[in-house]
Design a protein around this motif. Sequence first.
Motif, PDB file in Angstrom:
ATOM      1  N   MET A   1      42.603 104.304  35.583  1.00 36.24           N
ATOM      2  CA  MET A   1      42.461 102.853  35.488  1.00 36.24           C
ATOM      3  C   MET A   1      42.089 102.423  34.065  1.00 36.24           C
ATOM      4  N   ASP A   2      41.286 103.253  33.341  1.00 32.54           N
ATOM      5  CA  ASP A   2      40.853 102.889  32.001  1.00 32.54           C
ATOM      6  C   ASP A   2      42.047 102.724  31.069  1.00 32.54           C
ATOM      7  N   ILE A   3      43.009 103.678  31.117  1.00 37.56           N
ATOM      8  CA  ILE A   3      44.194 103.593  30.261  1.00 37.56           C
ATOM      9  C   ILE A   3      45.033 102.380  30.650  1.00 37.56           C
ATOM     10  N   THR A   4      45.210 102.182  31.951  1.00 34.56           N
ATOM     11  CA  THR A   4      46.009 101.056  32.429  1.00 34.56           C
ATOM     12  C   THR A   4      45.417  99.740  31.972  1.00 34.56           C
ATOM     13  N   LEU A  38      52.775 103.556  30.090  1.00 28.20           N
ATOM     14  CA  LEU A  38      52.276 103.633  31.462  1.00 28.20           C
ATOM     15  C   LEU A  38      53.140 104.546  32.321  1.00 28.20           C
ATOM     16  N   SER A  41      52.660 108.266  31.013  1.00 27.23           N
ATOM     17  CA  SER A  41      51.346 108.826  31.323  1.00 27.23           C
ATOM     18  C   SER A  41      51.097 108.975  32.817  1.00 27.23           C
ATOM     19  N   ARG A  43      50.796 106.577  35.013  1.00 28.58           N
ATOM     20  CA  ARG A  43      50.030 105.485  35.633  1.00 28.58           C
ATOM     21  C   ARG A  43      50.878 104.693  36.617  1.00 28.58           C
ATOM     22  N   ILE A  44      52.189 104.756  36.432  1.00 26.43           N
ATOM     23  CA  ILE A  44      53.114 104.172  37.397  1.00 26.43           C
ATOM     24  C   ILE A  44      54.360 105.051  37.387  1.00 26.43           C
ATOM     25  N   SER A  45      54.877 105.354  38.553  1.00 31.43           N
ATOM     26  CA  SER A  45      56.037 106.236  38.636  1.00 31.43           C
ATOM     27  C   SER A  45      57.297 105.491  38.202  1.00 31.43           C
ATOM     28  N   ALA A 291      51.515  97.975  37.239  1.00 25.66           N
ATOM     29  CA  ALA A 291      50.587  99.090  37.045  1.00 25.66           C
ATOM     30  C   ALA A 291      49.139  98.623  37.206  1.00 25.66           C
ATOM     31  N   LEU A 292      48.827  97.460  36.673  1.00 21.75           N
ATOM     32  CA  LEU A 292      47.461  96.944  36.820  1.00 21.75           C
ATOM     33  C   LEU A 292      47.167  96.583  38.271  1.00 21.75           C
ATOM     34  N   THR A 295      45.884  99.294  40.499  1.00 18.70           N
ATOM     35  CA  THR A 295      44.502  99.755  40.344  1.00 18.70           C
ATOM     36  C   THR A 295      43.538  99.035  41.281  1.00 18.70           C
TER      37      THR A 295
END
Length: 415
Positions: A1-4, A38, A41, A43-45, A291-292, A295
């Motif tokens: 979540m921090d990166i996103t 994102l 990394s 954070r989202i496929s 992506a956000l 979270t």
Amino acid sequence: MDITLAIFILVYLAMAVGHLPGFRLDRTGAAVVGAMILIASGRISPADAWAAVDYRTVGLLFGLMVVSAAFMVSGFYDRVAQKVGDIDVGPKTLLAILIAVSGVMAALLNKDVVAVAMTPIFCSICLQRRLNPLPFLLGFCFAANFASAATIIGSPQNMIVAETLHLSFMGFMAAAAPPALLSLPVVWGVIVLCYRGRWALTEVPQAPKAGPVPADTPAIAFNAGETIKTAIVALAVVAAFIFTDRPHMLIALAGASVLLISRRLSSGKLLHHVDGDLLLLLFGLFVVNAALTATGLPEQVLALLRGIGLDLHDPISMLGVMAILSNIVGNNPAVMLVAPFIGGAHRPEALGAAIALGTALSSSAVIFGSLVGIIVSEECRKRGIALSFGEFARAGLPTSLICLAMGALWILQLH
């Protein structure tokens, strides 16, 4: 979540400032790079990223961009601007005509394309007639911004709202058009008041020494045949929006297909005027926002907002939110930011009108509140015309506040 969250903040910082501070990465670049980071990394496929892109909005916007581009390459915009500039009337009457023409064209075509095509011509005409160009350019800018809220096709943010809330062409227009069109006399009145006694050009502006003077840019030759063809297609598209239940995207793409098949104009020439940067910007923001959302943070924020009485499904609350947010991150990013949270509204037409009016009627408060304002400002800079932040706000801020108050009263009666 921090990166996103960090990527999300950086992307919208770029939306607000115009670029990512410290880097030569503009709004579109920031949105695309943010989305790629994102995805890369995890954070989202990739599948979820593709699913996040609303192809209906992108397809609708692309199709209507082609229609508007066809009017540009046929010389229609240049011809209209020249005809308006040649009318032998006083400055106040000329201002009223220009505001009316700007408003109608912005409501029926893409306001940004209209601004790109017509601003240089109006500027040249004012200088040739020894008229102070500022009241006329500001009137053109404000009218284009405000009247664009009247229809789904007036601006990209309207298309996003309509597709998200599943609004019909006439349903959207009935909810948003009255205050949008009533704003035009307000624009005229405020500018006349602000520029009383300052209609004449006191001294010829000097263009900056760096760079060429754009005054000699040749107008696009008017092609009557292509203009008629484009007008027929545009009318057919609007009629299909009104009288059929076909998806808006399919109607717009069908119209674009007809225009791209031509024996006189190359498809490359038309596509050159399609704003690919905006389409990429939307792609990137769809992915970053999705992506956000994954979270769970947005739901927590919405719960806090409801706790203080701010509900994004309430049209009046939304009008205020959009008026502020669109002047921070821009019209389209602001709408993209709230789009995931407005589904299932009890009064979708009123909510859609509130979003459209909030972004449009506030967009003339500051010079960077809309792309049209930036286009006008840049054209003035090229020609040495002094359009400062304060000069813009002197007429734009009261105009926006008055029209937002009108919009709020209208939204209240829609409840």
